[in-house]
Scaffold this motif. Structure first.
Motif, PDB file in Angstrom:
ATOM      1  N   SER A 198       0.809  -1.215   0.000  1.00 35.11           N
ATOM      2  CA  SER A 198       0.000   0.000   0.000  1.00 35.11           C
ATOM      3  C   SER A 198       0.847   1.271   0.000  1.00 35.11           C
ATOM      4  CB  SER A 198      -0.932   0.004   1.211  1.00 35.11           C
ATOM      5  OG  SER A 198      -0.164   0.059   2.403  1.00 35.11           O
ATOM      6  N   ARG A 199       2.135   1.163   0.186  1.00 39.35           N
ATOM      7  CA  ARG A 199       3.018   2.330   0.214  1.00 39.35           C
ATOM      8  C   ARG A 199       3.333   2.784  -1.207  1.00 39.35           C
ATOM      9  NH1 ARG A 199       4.806   3.762   4.955  1.00 39.35           N
ATOM     10  NH2 ARG A 199       6.608   4.824   4.135  1.00 39.35           N
ATOM     11  N   VAL A 200       3.642   4.058  -1.349  1.00 41.25           N
ATOM     12  CA  VAL A 200       4.034   4.608  -2.638  1.00 41.25           C
ATOM     13  C   VAL A 200       5.554   4.681  -2.651  1.00 41.25           C
ATOM     14  CG1 VAL A 200       3.853   6.566  -4.205  1.00 41.25           C
ATOM     15  CG2 VAL A 200       1.902   5.937  -2.759  1.00 41.25           C
ATOM     16  N   ARG A 201       6.165   3.917  -3.560  1.00 42.06           N
ATOM     17  CA  ARG A 201       7.621   3.898  -3.678  1.00 42.06           C
ATOM     18  C   ARG A 201       7.991   4.423  -5.048  1.00 42.06           C
ATOM     19  NH1 ARG A 201      10.286  -1.104  -3.094  1.00 42.06           N
ATOM     20  NH2 ARG A 201       8.883  -1.717  -4.722  1.00 42.06           N
ATOM     21  N   ALA A 202       9.094   5.146  -5.102  1.00 43.04           N
ATOM     22  CA  ALA A 202       9.493   5.743  -6.379  1.00 43.04           C
ATOM     23  C   ALA A 202      10.995   5.953  -6.430  1.00 43.04           C
ATOM     24  CB  ALA A 202       8.780   7.080  -6.575  1.00 43.04           C
ATOM     25  N   ILE A 203      11.465   6.182  -7.642  1.00 38.74           N
ATOM     26  CA  ILE A 203      12.853   6.551  -7.900  1.00 38.74           C
ATOM     27  C   ILE A 203      12.828   7.967  -8.478  1.00 38.74           C
ATOM     28  CG2 ILE A 203      14.907   6.061  -9.298  1.00 38.74           C
ATOM     29  CD1 ILE A 203      14.389   3.925  -7.205  1.00 38.74           C
ATOM     30  N   PRO A 210      12.461  12.103   5.849  1.00 40.03           N
ATOM     31  CA  PRO A 210      12.254  10.711   6.238  1.00 40.03           C
ATOM     32  C   PRO A 210      11.714   9.852   5.089  1.00 40.03           C
ATOM     33  CG  PRO A 210      10.634  12.134   7.286  1.00 40.03           C
ATOM     34  CD  PRO A 210      11.615  13.019   6.592  1.00 40.03           C
ATOM     35  N   GLU A 211      11.148  10.489   4.081  1.00 37.89           N
ATOM     36  CA  GLU A 211      10.614   9.761   2.927  1.00 37.89           C
ATOM     37  C   GLU A 211      11.713   9.286   1.972  1.00 37.89           C
ATOM     38  OE1 GLU A 211       7.849  13.062   4.239  1.00 37.89           O
ATOM     39  OE2 GLU A 211       9.936  12.970   3.621  1.00 37.89           O
ATOM     40  N   VAL A 212      12.930   9.783   2.139  1.00 40.01           N
ATOM     41  CA  VAL A 212      14.055   9.386   1.282  1.00 40.01           C
ATOM     42  C   VAL A 212      14.781   8.232   1.962  1.00 40.01           C
ATOM     43  CG1 VAL A 212      16.217  10.108   0.200  1.00 40.01           C
ATOM     44  CG2 VAL A 212      14.279  11.707   0.315  1.00 40.01           C
ATOM     45  N   ASP A 213      14.659   7.050   1.352  1.00 39.85           N
ATOM     46  CA  ASP A 213      15.294   5.852   1.921  1.00 39.85           C
ATOM     47  C   ASP A 213      16.789   5.805   1.639  1.00 39.85           C
ATOM     48  OD1 ASP A 213      12.996   4.803   3.065  1.00 39.85           O
ATOM     49  OD2 ASP A 213      12.541   3.521   1.351  1.00 39.85           O
ATOM     50  N   THR A 246       6.600   6.660   0.647  1.00 41.45           N
ATOM     51  CA  THR A 246       5.594   7.422   1.404  1.00 41.45           C
ATOM     52  C   THR A 246       4.366   6.559   1.665  1.00 41.45           C
ATOM     53  OG1 THR A 246       4.517   8.334  -0.565  1.00 41.45           O
ATOM     54  CG2 THR A 246       6.337   9.614   0.379  1.00 41.45           C
ATOM     55  N   GLU A 247       3.528   7.023   2.576  1.00 46.40           N
ATOM     56  CA  GLU A 247       2.307   6.292   2.946  1.00 46.40           C
ATOM     57  C   GLU A 247       1.209   6.428   1.900  1.00 46.40           C
ATOM     58  OE1 GLU A 247       1.550   4.397   5.631  1.00 46.40           O
ATOM     59  OE2 GLU A 247       3.496   4.610   6.606  1.00 46.40           O
ATOM     60  N   THR A 248       1.073   7.625   1.318  1.00 45.11           N
ATOM     61  CA  THR A 248      -0.050   7.898   0.420  1.00 45.11           C
ATOM     62  C   THR A 248       0.422   8.689  -0.793  1.00 45.11           C
ATOM     63  OG1 THR A 248      -0.568  10.011   1.459  1.00 45.11           O
ATOM     64  CG2 THR A 248      -1.644   8.044   2.396  1.00 45.11           C
ATOM     65  N   LEU A 249      -0.433   8.762  -1.809  1.00 43.55           N
ATOM     66  CA  LEU A 249      -0.113   9.585  -2.972  1.00 43.55           C
ATOM     67  C   LEU A 249      -0.049  11.057  -2.595  1.00 43.55           C
ATOM     68  CD1 LEU A 249      -2.126   7.947  -5.892  1.00 43.55           C
ATOM     69  CD2 LEU A 249       0.343   8.175  -5.704  1.00 43.55           C
ATOM     70  N   GLY A 250      -0.898  11.495  -1.673  1.00 49.58           N
ATOM     71  CA  GLY A 250      -0.852  12.886  -1.216  1.00 49.58           C
ATOM     72  C   GLY A 250       0.481  13.214  -0.565  1.00 49.58           C
ATOM     73  N   ALA A 251       0.951  12.330   0.299  1.00 48.02           N
ATOM     74  CA  ALA A 251       2.251  12.534   0.948  1.00 48.02           C
ATOM     75  C   ALA A 251       3.368  12.493  -0.084  1.00 48.02           C
ATOM     76  CB  ALA A 251       2.477  11.479   2.023  1.00 48.02           C
ATOM     77  N   PHE A 252       3.225  11.626  -1.083  1.00 50.26           N
ATOM     78  CA  PHE A 252       4.202  11.516  -2.160  1.00 50.26           C
ATOM     79  C   PHE A 252       4.292  12.844  -2.918  1.00 50.26           C
ATOM     80  CE2 PHE A 252       4.989  10.356  -6.672  1.00 50.26           C
ATOM     81  CZ  PHE A 252       6.286   9.900  -6.544  1.00 50.26           C
ATOM     82  N   SER A 253       3.146  13.399  -3.278  1.00 49.55           N
ATOM     83  CA  SER A 253       3.110  14.674  -4.001  1.00 49.55           C
ATOM     84  C   SER A 253       3.754  15.793  -3.186  1.00 49.55           C
ATOM     85  CB  SER A 253       1.660  15.025  -4.348  1.00 49.55           C
ATOM     86  OG  SER A 253       1.602  16.248  -5.039  1.00 49.55           O
ATOM     87  N   GLN A 254       3.440  15.855  -1.896  1.00 52.69           N
ATOM     88  CA  GLN A 254       4.037  16.882  -1.027  1.00 52.69           C
ATOM     89  C   GLN A 254       5.545  16.709  -0.921  1.00 52.69           C
ATOM     90  OE1 GLN A 254       1.934  16.493   2.674  1.00 52.69           O
ATOM     91  NE2 GLN A 254       0.096  17.521   1.901  1.00 52.69           N
TER      92      GLN A 254
END
Length: 142
Positions: A63-68, A89-92, A109-117
């Protein structure tokens, strides 16, 4: 320098970082003291074990949003940008690279909203010239 026993101990710890020293010693056929001394040496500052972590079940991570995020840096600002990214903290992880992009950041991130922020905040870091981000849809263990 690591010897064969160190490598086998690390393999056991990778499989179960919470395994009791006595159980590790039994599996390795050495004394508890030997195992504990080697763990202490390898976890000491400068040792090859930098820390222990947890692995969550795949369904929990799904359910987490992961990206490069690939990042181009203006001039000689790499150190300042990496330092700023450490505050997220969102940067692994952050990797240096060659070619078109200077850095690759792994985001989580937990959500797409948090990802966008998070993207918006990272793009405001002084020294970042441009970014390109790809969401990770699925991962395959190799």
């Amino acid at each position: 320098m690591l010897d064969d026993l160190d490598r086998r101990l690390i393999a056991l710890l990778r499989a179960d970082g919470r395994a009791p020293v006595a159980a590790l010693a039994a599996r390795l056929k050495v004394s508890r003291g030997t195992v504990q001394n080697r763990i202490n040496r390898m976890t000491a500052p400068g040792g090859v074990i930098q820390g222990f972590t947890i692995r969550a079940p795949a369904e929990m991570e799904a359910s987490r949003v992961r990206a490069i995020m690939t990042i181009a840096i203006e001039g000689e600002r790499s150190a300042a940008v990496v330092k700023a990214l450490r505050g997220f903290p969102e940067v692994d992880k952050v990797h240096t690279t060659n070619g078109r992009w200077d850095l690759i950041a792994e985001l989580n991130t937990e959500t797409l909203g948090a990802f966008s922020q998070t993207l918006d905040r990272i793009r405001l870091i002084d020294g970042i010239a441009s970014t390109e981000t790809s969401i990770l849809l699925a991962s395959q263990k190799m």
